[in-house]
Design a protein around this motif. Structure first.
Motif, mmCIF file in Angstrom:
data_model
loop_
_atom_site.group_PDB
_atom_site.id
_atom_site.type_symbol
_atom_site.label_atom_id
_atom_site.label_comp_id
_atom_site.label_asym_id
_atom_site.label_seq_id
_atom_site.Cartn_x
_atom_site.Cartn_y
_atom_site.Cartn_z
ATOM 1 N N UNK A 39 -8.074 5.460 2.152
ATOM 2 C CA UNK A 39 -7.169 4.973 1.227
ATOM 3 C C UNK A 39 -5.649 5.556 1.358
ATOM 4 N N UNK A 43 -1.721 4.315 2.998
ATOM 5 C CA UNK A 43 -0.555 4.227 2.355
ATOM 6 C C UNK A 43 0.544 4.825 2.550
ATOM 7 N N UNK A 73 2.331 -4.399 2.754
ATOM 8 C CA UNK A 73 1.149 -4.941 3.520
ATOM 9 C C UNK A 73 -0.047 -4.120 3.200
ATOM 10 N N UNK A 75 -0.502 -1.626 0.918
ATOM 11 C CA UNK A 75 -0.708 -1.948 -0.525
ATOM 12 C C UNK A 75 -1.588 -3.138 -0.874
ATOM 13 N N UNK A 76 -1.192 -4.143 -0.336
ATOM 14 C CA UNK A 76 -2.156 -5.436 -0.622
ATOM 15 C C UNK A 76 -3.420 -5.190 -0.050
ATOM 16 N N UNK A 77 -3.663 -4.358 1.270
ATOM 17 C CA UNK A 77 -5.078 -4.328 1.753
ATOM 18 C C UNK A 77 -5.848 -3.198 0.749
ATOM 19 N N UNK A 78 -5.182 -2.236 0.312
ATOM 20 C CA UNK A 78 -5.796 -1.210 -0.039
ATOM 21 C C UNK A 78 -6.380 -1.567 -1.636
ATOM 22 N N UNK A 79 -5.560 -2.473 -2.256
ATOM 23 C CA UNK A 79 -6.093 -2.810 -3.628
ATOM 24 C C UNK A 79 -7.376 -3.491 -3.621
ATOM 25 N N UNK A 80 -7.751 -4.330 -2.487
ATOM 26 C CA UNK A 80 -8.955 -4.933 -2.525
ATOM 27 C C UNK A 80 -10.058 -4.030 -1.978
ATOM 28 N N UNK A 82 -10.052 -0.688 -2.793
ATOM 29 C CA UNK A 82 -10.487 0.347 -3.749
ATOM 30 C C UNK A 82 -11.519 -0.672 -4.606
ATOM 31 N N UNK A 83 -11.576 -1.863 -4.895
ATOM 32 C CA UNK A 83 -12.597 -2.299 -5.642
ATOM 33 C C UNK A 83 -13.847 -2.438 -5.048
#
Lengths: 116, 175, 143
Positions: A39, A43, A73, A75-80, A82-83
């Motif tokens: 992750x 970033x 871009x 950041x949007x991929x890493x948000x998913x 992490x969960x």
């Protein structure tokens, strides 16, 4: 360059934990460390020095603000990511609990020896 | 930048402690400290969405890992050096050195730290606000431009949680 | 499990409402401020996990039963899929069919607000179900 190398060292520590440790909890911890490193490196690739967070605060200055944003871009991929990492960790923990119930130990050598 | 390097080195030290310590409880707690440092790093790299998600997820993961550790009667790892382990550690360290050398060659080709390419996301940055009318560009990408990814992600979470519930079911069924 | 001491119970009773309102606000304002469905959903799960840890699992299961958790889980994922499928009325999958509204207001951004709400419900229900399964599970040694 230097932050990438530090991230790679973090990744390698996680790999070492998965390969060399005999305890299942240590293996789960190694997985978590690898997830953090991946992750973080994505970033770091998208960071622009002195960049602002990609959130627009006023309608008039939208285009002027947009010229200083960091890359949104990754950041949007890493948000998913992490969960997903949390739910995969939960799955690994549940598997470890089942193995502990079955064999009474978390040492993979003993688990392998009790097979059959 | 000094703060960023300091936090990264703090994370490396935390990882080494988490892997190498004998007490399982303190290794889980040092993983929690790593996660909080990671959220501060995200905040420094101007990604506040990620910082919020990382803090909350870290707390939840810490609770669940503590549930796993507390199950055991003995919370320390039996530690004994043998010939094979020393051999494996030496080979591993040599391999890591080789890996870092090759990785540094690769990192020279990547974009320099602080200058992203922005080839894909330039359109998202310049036109995203006009197209989607959402002020947070990250959410606009997540739920408007790349909503397929989010749908697949929801499916992955569903599959993982259903798998966990099936494994924890009370009576095992013979298949 | 009886729950924790009186101090923990009192502090939890004071703080729980604030955390709940904060998480709902993070979900609802996800398209204007940092946050969104993922962060708010995990935080909402943390509210109920705090309830379990402080008061014991019987109190929490009276508020949100197992049946309710599975229903919320299905509602979250199905409503997100529904938003995607309703785009077919406009032409294609995931078409933004809502009115855009004026920017920087709560009702703006088309379907993003509703997608955030459904994702938040989904993440909350999934993680809370996993935590309840871990809390109910007892290790039985088969000897």
């Amino acid at each position: 360059m230097v932050p990438y190398i530090l991230c790679m060292i973090l990744f390698l520590i996680g790999v070492y934990g998965i390969i060399a440790k005999k305890n299942l909890i240590k293996i789960v911890i190694g997985m978590v460390i690898i997830e953090y490193a991946v992750n973080l490196i994505l970033i770091l690739v998208g960071y622009r020095s002195g960049g602002a967070a990609p959130i627009i605060t006023s309608i008039e200055g939208a285009s002027r603000e947009a010229s200083t944003f960091v890359d949104p871009l990754p950041q949007a991929l890493i948000v998913t990511s992490i969960v997903i990492g949390l739910s995969v960790t939960v799955l690994a923990i549940v598997l470890c609990l089942r193995l502990y119930e079955k064999y009474g130990t978390l040492d993979i050598l003993h688990i392998r020896r009790l097979r059959g | 930048m000094i703060l960023l390097y300091g936090l990264l080195i703090f994370m490396i030290i935390g990882a080494v402690i988490a892997i190498e310590t004998k007490d399982l409880l303190s290794s889980v707690i040092s993983v929690g400290a790593m996660g909080l440092a990671l959220s501060i790093v995200f905040l420094l790299l101007s990604a506040p969405d990620l910082a919020i998600v990382q803090v909350v997820v870290e707390v939840l993961a810490l609770i669940m890992m503590l549930r796993l550790v507390v199950t055991r009667e003995d919370v320390t790892v039996a530690h004994r050096y043998r010939y094979g382990e020393v051999f494996a550690t030496t080979i591993g360290l040599i391999f890591f050195g080789v890996f870092i050398v090759f990785a540094s060659i690769v990192f020279k080709e990547m974009p320099e730290f602080g200058n992203p390419l922005l080839r894909v996301s330039r359109q998202y940055i310049t036109e995203g606000f006009d197209i989607s009318h959402a002020a947070n560009i990250v959410t606009a990408i997540l739920l408007e431009f790349r909503a397929y990814d989010t749908l697949g992600e929801a499916t992955v979470i569903f599959a993982a949680i259903v798998g966990a519930l099936v494994i924890l079911r009370g009576k095992g069924r013979n298949i | 499990m009886k729950g924790m001491t009186l101090i923990v119970k009192t502090i939890t009773r004071l703080l729980l409402g604030f955390i709940f309102v904060f998480s709902v606000s993070i979900i609802l304002f996800g398209h204007i401020t940092p946050g969104g469905g993922f962060a708010g959903g995990v935080m909402l799960a943390c509210v109920f996990i705090l309830l379990v840890l402080a008061f014991g699992k019987k109190t929490a299961l009276d508020i949100v039963s197992e049946k309710a958790i599975s229903i919320w889980d299905s509602v979250g994922s199905l409503s997100f899929l529904e938003i995607a499928l309703l785009g077919f009325f406009g032409g294609f999958f995931f078409k933004d069919f809502f009115s855009k509204g004026s920017p920087l207001k709560l009702f703006s951004g088309g379907t993003i607000l509703w997608s955030n709400i459904s994702i938040g419900i989904k993440v909350f229900a999934s993680l809370f179900a996993a935590f309840m399964a871990l809390a109910i599970f007892r290790v039985r040694r088969e000897r």
